[in-house]
Design an enzyme around this catalytic site. Structure first.
Site, PDB file in Angstrom:
ATOM      1  N   CYS A  52       0.841  -1.210   0.000  1.00  0.00           N
ATOM      2  CA  CYS A  52       0.000   0.000   0.000  1.00  0.00           C
ATOM      3  C   CYS A  52       0.870   1.252   0.000  1.00  0.00           C
ATOM      4  CB  CYS A  52      -0.919   0.028   1.211  1.00  0.00           C
ATOM      5  SG  CYS A  52      -2.118  -1.311   1.226  1.00  0.00           S
ATOM      6  N   ARG A 129      -7.975  -4.334  -2.826  1.00  0.00           N
ATOM      7  CA  ARG A 129      -7.528  -3.222  -3.680  1.00  0.00           C
ATOM      8  C   ARG A 129      -8.507  -3.039  -4.838  1.00  0.00           C
ATOM      9  NH1 ARG A 129      -2.516  -2.489  -1.637  1.00  0.00           N
ATOM     10  NH2 ARG A 129      -1.518  -4.394  -0.939  1.00  0.00           N
TER      11      ARG A 129
END
Ligand code: BEZ
Length: 210
Positions: A52, A129
């Site tokens: 991330c 995601r």
């Protein structure tokens, strides 16, 4: 079990993006404030995680490219606003990058649930995601979904956005591996006259735009 259970399905391409308002790292945001421009809304599993962090660095570095395409960026995770602040501070210290686009806090997962950003397989209450490409009318035009262990490709996000915008502007179709500057394909003919008038076999359904 009673049979009146309501199962709400996540939005799909072509649906209006579900409205929300939330606290974010740049203040309170509402989806409807983004009408009139493109928006890439994306979820990430958690703050202070390696993949991330690389995505946020890459997206912040490319934020000017999204702005050139009249497209705003907005992140989202279950973490709190103060977690987002601490993480962005760490990213600035370590990578020299300031993430200036909003990151929403969604600790109750009310937004993640409305969008279907959660994974049924996850033992943790993480969002996956997911990325939603939302057009200026508020319609979801593309959705991508990546697992926790693979980061998204920013060049591919930009290419998809370019393809959506070019296809809209020229009423065409973007073929495989299309890149800005490449020709689009024509919408296939839909009448038998067009089929029989085609000079080459298959021309009626597959031709580049002039
Ligand atoms: C990561 O972003 O690195 C990550 C997030 C969730 C699970 C595993 C890795």
């Amino acid at each position: 079990m009673s049979d009146d259970t309501t199962i709400s399905l996540p939005p799909r391409i072509g649906d209006k993006a579900p409205e929300f308002s939330a606290r974010s790292t740049t203040g309170d945001v509402r989806l409807s404030d983004y009408r009139g421009q493109w928006l890439v809304l994306f979820s990430h599993p958690a703050d202070f995680t390696p993949v991330c962090s690389t995505e946020f660095v890459a997206l912040a570095r490319a934020s000017g490219e999204f702005a050139k395409r009249d497209c705003a960026l907005m992140g989202l995770s279950v973490d709190t606003l103060f977690s987002h602040f601490a993480w962005l501070h760490m990213i600035k210290e370590r990578f020299g990058v300031e993430v200036r686009f909003p990151i929403i806090e969604d600790p109750t997962m009310v937004i993640a649930s409305a969008y279907g950003m959660t994974s049924a397989d996850d033992a943790d209450s993480w969002s996956v995601r997911n990325t939603y490409f939302i057009d200026p009318e508020g319609t979801i035009r593309a959705i991508t979904c990546y697992p926790a262990n693979v980061g998204r490709s920013v060049p591919e996000m930009l290419r998809l956005l370019d393809a959506l915008q070019a296809a809209d502007a020229k009423s065409g179709l973007a073929p495989a591996d299309w890149q800005p500057g490449d020709k689009l394909l024509r919408q296939p003919g839909a009448t038998l006259d067009e089929v029989f008038a085609a000079k080459e076999p298959g021309d009626w359904f597959m031709q580049e735009q002039g």
